[in-house]
Enzyme design. Structure first.
Site, PDB file in Angstrom:
ATOM      1  N   CYS A 133       0.810  -1.225   0.000  1.00 28.06           N
ATOM      2  CA  CYS A 133       0.000   0.000   0.000  1.00 28.06           C
ATOM      3  C   CYS A 133       0.850   1.285   0.000  1.00 28.06           C
ATOM      4  CB  CYS A 133      -0.950  -0.004   1.185  1.00 28.06           C
ATOM      5  SG  CYS A 133      -0.206  -0.611   2.700  1.00 28.06           S
ATOM      6  N   HIS A 247      -2.836   6.210   4.431  1.00 27.68           N
ATOM      7  CA  HIS A 247      -1.399   6.349   4.669  1.00 27.68           C
ATOM      8  C   HIS A 247      -0.909   7.653   4.035  1.00 27.68           C
ATOM      9  CE1 HIS A 247      -1.425   2.372   6.142  1.00 27.68           C
ATOM     10  NE2 HIS A 247      -0.745   1.729   5.209  1.00 27.68           N
TER      11      HIS A 247
HETATM   12  N1  NAP Z   1      -4.992  -3.337   5.450  1.00 28.88           N
HETATM   13  C1  NAP Z   1      -4.371  -2.734   4.442  1.00 28.88           C
HETATM   14  O1  NAP Z   1      -4.338  -1.491   4.362  1.00 28.88           O
HETATM   15  C2  NAP Z   1      -3.730  -3.531   3.363  1.00 28.88           C
HETATM   16  C3  NAP Z   1      -3.277  -2.858   2.222  1.00 28.88           C
HETATM   17  C4  NAP Z   1      -2.651  -3.593   1.211  1.00 28.88           C
HETATM   18  C5  NAP Z   1      -2.510  -4.965   1.354  1.00 28.88           C
HETATM   19  N2  NAP Z   1      -2.963  -5.566   2.487  1.00 28.88           N
HETATM   20  C6  NAP Z   1      -2.808  -7.031   2.571  1.00 28.88           C
HETATM   21  O2  NAP Z   1      -4.092  -7.609   2.432  1.00 28.88           O
HETATM   22  C7  NAP Z   1      -4.160  -8.803   3.220  1.00 28.88           C
HETATM   23  C8  NAP Z   1      -5.339  -8.693   4.168  1.00 28.88           C
HETATM   24  O3  NAP Z   1      -5.122  -7.588   5.032  1.00 28.88           O
HETATM   25  P1  NAP Z   1      -6.268  -7.009   5.969  1.00 28.88           P
HETATM   26  O4  NAP Z   1      -5.743  -5.730   6.473  1.00 28.88           O
HETATM   27  O5  NAP Z   1      -7.579  -7.045   5.283  1.00 28.88           O
HETATM   28  O6  NAP Z   1      -6.245  -8.072   7.175  1.00 28.88           O
HETATM   29  P2  NAP Z   1      -7.421  -8.443   8.196  1.00 28.88           P
HETATM   30  O7  NAP Z   1      -8.334  -7.319   8.417  1.00 28.88           O
HETATM   31  O8  NAP Z   1      -6.711  -9.031   9.363  1.00 28.88           O
HETATM   32  O9  NAP Z   1      -8.216  -9.595   7.423  1.00 28.88           O
HETATM   33  C9  NAP Z   1      -7.635 -10.843   7.155  1.00 28.88           C
HETATM   34  C10 NAP Z   1      -8.637 -11.691   6.406  1.00 28.88           C
HETATM   35  O10 NAP Z   1      -8.033 -12.949   6.115  1.00 28.88           O
HETATM   36  C11 NAP Z   1      -8.866 -13.990   6.645  1.00 28.88           C
HETATM   37  N3  NAP Z   1      -8.068 -15.137   7.034  1.00 28.88           N
HETATM   38  C12 NAP Z   1      -7.081 -15.169   7.952  1.00 28.88           C
HETATM   39  N4  NAP Z   1      -6.606 -16.428   8.065  1.00 28.88           N
HETATM   40  C13 NAP Z   1      -7.306 -17.171   7.190  1.00 28.88           C
HETATM   41  C14 NAP Z   1      -7.302 -18.555   6.840  1.00 28.88           C
HETATM   42  N5  NAP Z   1      -6.456 -19.428   7.411  1.00 28.88           N
HETATM   43  N6  NAP Z   1      -8.189 -18.996   5.905  1.00 28.88           N
HETATM   44  C15 NAP Z   1      -9.042 -18.141   5.334  1.00 28.88           C
HETATM   45  N7  NAP Z   1      -9.105 -16.831   5.616  1.00 28.88           N
HETATM   46  C16 NAP Z   1      -8.238 -16.360   6.540  1.00 28.88           C
HETATM   47  C17 NAP Z   1      -9.550 -13.360   7.812  1.00 28.88           C
HETATM   48  O11 NAP Z   1     -10.693 -14.115   8.165  1.00 28.88           O
HETATM   49  P3  NAP Z   1     -11.308 -14.050   9.648  1.00 28.88           P
HETATM   50  O12 NAP Z   1     -11.981 -12.713   9.769  1.00 28.88           O
HETATM   51  O13 NAP Z   1     -12.273 -15.179   9.642  1.00 28.88           O
HETATM   52  O14 NAP Z   1     -10.178 -14.222  10.602  1.00 28.88           O
HETATM   53  C18 NAP Z   1      -9.889 -11.993   7.224  1.00 28.88           C
HETATM   54  O15 NAP Z   1     -10.991 -12.088   6.369  1.00 28.88           O
HETATM   55  C19 NAP Z   1      -2.795  -8.936   3.911  1.00 28.88           C
HETATM   56  O16 NAP Z   1      -1.966  -9.750   3.124  1.00 28.88           O
HETATM   57  C20 NAP Z   1      -2.266  -7.510   3.910  1.00 28.88           C
HETATM   58  O17 NAP Z   1      -0.866  -7.461   3.934  1.00 28.88           O
HETATM   59  C21 NAP Z   1      -3.572  -4.903   3.480  1.00 28.88           C
END
Ligand code: NAP
Length: 339
Positions: A133, A247
């Site tokens: 990001c 950000h």
């Molecule tokens: N947040 C940002 O600004 C951002 C920006 C760019 C990229 N990213 C990337 O995007 C990805 C997700 O980030 P996020 O911020 O959305 O994280 P998050 O809010 O913690 O969400 C994680 C998601 O993954 C699911 N998950 C976790 N373990 C799993 C498993 N074993 N099987 C299936 N689903 C699973 C979670 O499900 P549950 O709810 O059921 O636990 C939830 O839906 C990461 O790789 C992060 O680096 C994030």
């Protein structure tokens, strides 16, 4: 390149997460043609439902057979899940767009910001990576300058919102702020250090060989890959700040030739995906509160770097919604180019 049918079956992996819910909203808002949408997350989310186009869709537990009949799989569930399940999705016939860092540095996987290197989408072999990001938020406003006057060096300091660490980090910042105001102690759970009224070096591990943390290393490597500029010199400092969403970054660039701020401002004023917010009279510049919920990256404070008397260096400040252009929106824009 495998293209999508005109109305694909779409799976969102990580649908309950901070990025996942934005993916749903981006698909709906941009009227992406969807014949069916399937939502997957961990067993923790089993039984939950999410709204899409006036309907309530159940979240299913992700499993090895989840991708039968899926044309497009949008992954936002972290690197471990992507490494295990993305190849299964591709084997089942889906194109994967992954938000994690699992495949970003793989030479065979395109790392795409459509406004910059959308042509690379055609090279995909099943997986396309969405960049980090901060990398997207910096790359988009630097690209119009780089195209006309190649950037040789970038020095960047980020100010990263709590939602960059996921949905639980948002809850933690809110809880920690309430606790702080109530005079209560609340130890951090998701983030490494107290989030309220504090800021700290990004909570990923430091590489002892370089002294840079994992986030900084990603930003530097990915900017080089997106710009196809392996020799680009970059120094990044990534910092978590007590902001909920969007950000920001203070960026200094050194171009190959002299670069007047007015020329940079003119280039940025007409570039796609960017809004110049540079009102010195009102002291009004990019802020996370204005960038939140917006598709555009805001850019301002465009000025000469006075420490370089060759007139080749500029300083600027950017702010962008990392859940939108930094993640979900960019992924949906890639998907649009696959149609
Ligand atoms: N947040 C940002 O600004 C951002 C920006 C760019 C990229 N990213 C990337 O995007 C990805 C997700 O980030 P996020 O911020 O959305 O994280 P998050 O809010 O913690 O969400 C994680 C998601 O993954 C699911 N998950 C976790 N373990 C799993 C498993 N074993 N099987 C299936 N689903 C699973 C979670 O499900 P549950 O709810 O059921 O636990 C939830 O839906 C990461 O790789 C992060 O680096 C994030």
């Amino acid at each position: 390149m495998r293209r999508l049918s005109r109305s694909p079956v779409i799976a969102i992996v990580g649908a309950s997460g901070a990025v996942g819910v934005e993916l749903l909203q981006c698909l709906e808002r941009r009227r992406f043609p969807v014949s069916a949408l399937r939502l997957f997350a961990s067993p923790r989310s089993a039984g939950r439902k999410l709204a899409f186009a006036g309907r309530e869709l159940p979240i299913e537990t992700l499993g090895e057979a989840s991708f039968a009949g899926v044309d497009l799989a949008l992954f936002s569930a972290g690197s471990d899940v992507a490494r295990r399940f993305a190849p299964l999705a591709v084997a089942a016939g889906a194109v994967v767009i992954d938000n994690s860092s699992a495949f970003r540095r793989d030479a065979a996987v395109p790392l795409v910001v459509p406004e910059i290197n959308g042509a690379r989408i055609a090279e995909h072999r099943g997986i396309i990576a969405n960049p980090n990001c901060v990398a997207i938020t910096a790359a988009l406003p630097l690209w119009p300058i780089h195209r006309v006057n190649p950037i040789a060096r970038i020095v960047l300091a980020s100010y990263q919102a709590a939602s960059g660490a996921g949905a639980q980090a948002v809850a933690e910042l809110l809880d920690a702020t309430r606790a702080y105001l109530d005079g209560r102690e609340q130890p951090p759970r998701v983030l490494l250090h107290p989030a309220a009224f504090n800021l700290f070096s990004h909570d990923t591990a430091i590489d002892p060989a370089t002294g840079y943390n994992v986030e900084e290393t990603k930003v530097m490597a990915e900017l080089r890959k997106i710009f196809a500029a392996p020799d680009l010199r970059i120094c990044a400092t990534c910092v978590r700040v007590p902001v909920l969403r969007a950000h920001s970054a203070a960026i200094t660039i050194e171009c190959t030739r002299p670069m007047p701020p007015e020329a940079a401002r003119a280039l940025l004023a007409v570039a796609p995906g960017i809004r110049v917010v540079d009102d010195a009279e009102r002291n009004y510049f990019p802020m996370p509160k204005d960038a939140s919920g917006q598709d555009d990256i805001l850019v301002g404070r465009i000025r000469r770097d006075l420490s370089d008397d060759s007139f080749r260096s500029l300083a600027l400040f950017v702010s962008g919604d990392q859940l939108l252009k930094g993640a979900a929106l960019n992924a949906v824009q890639i998907a649009e180019q696959l149609l």
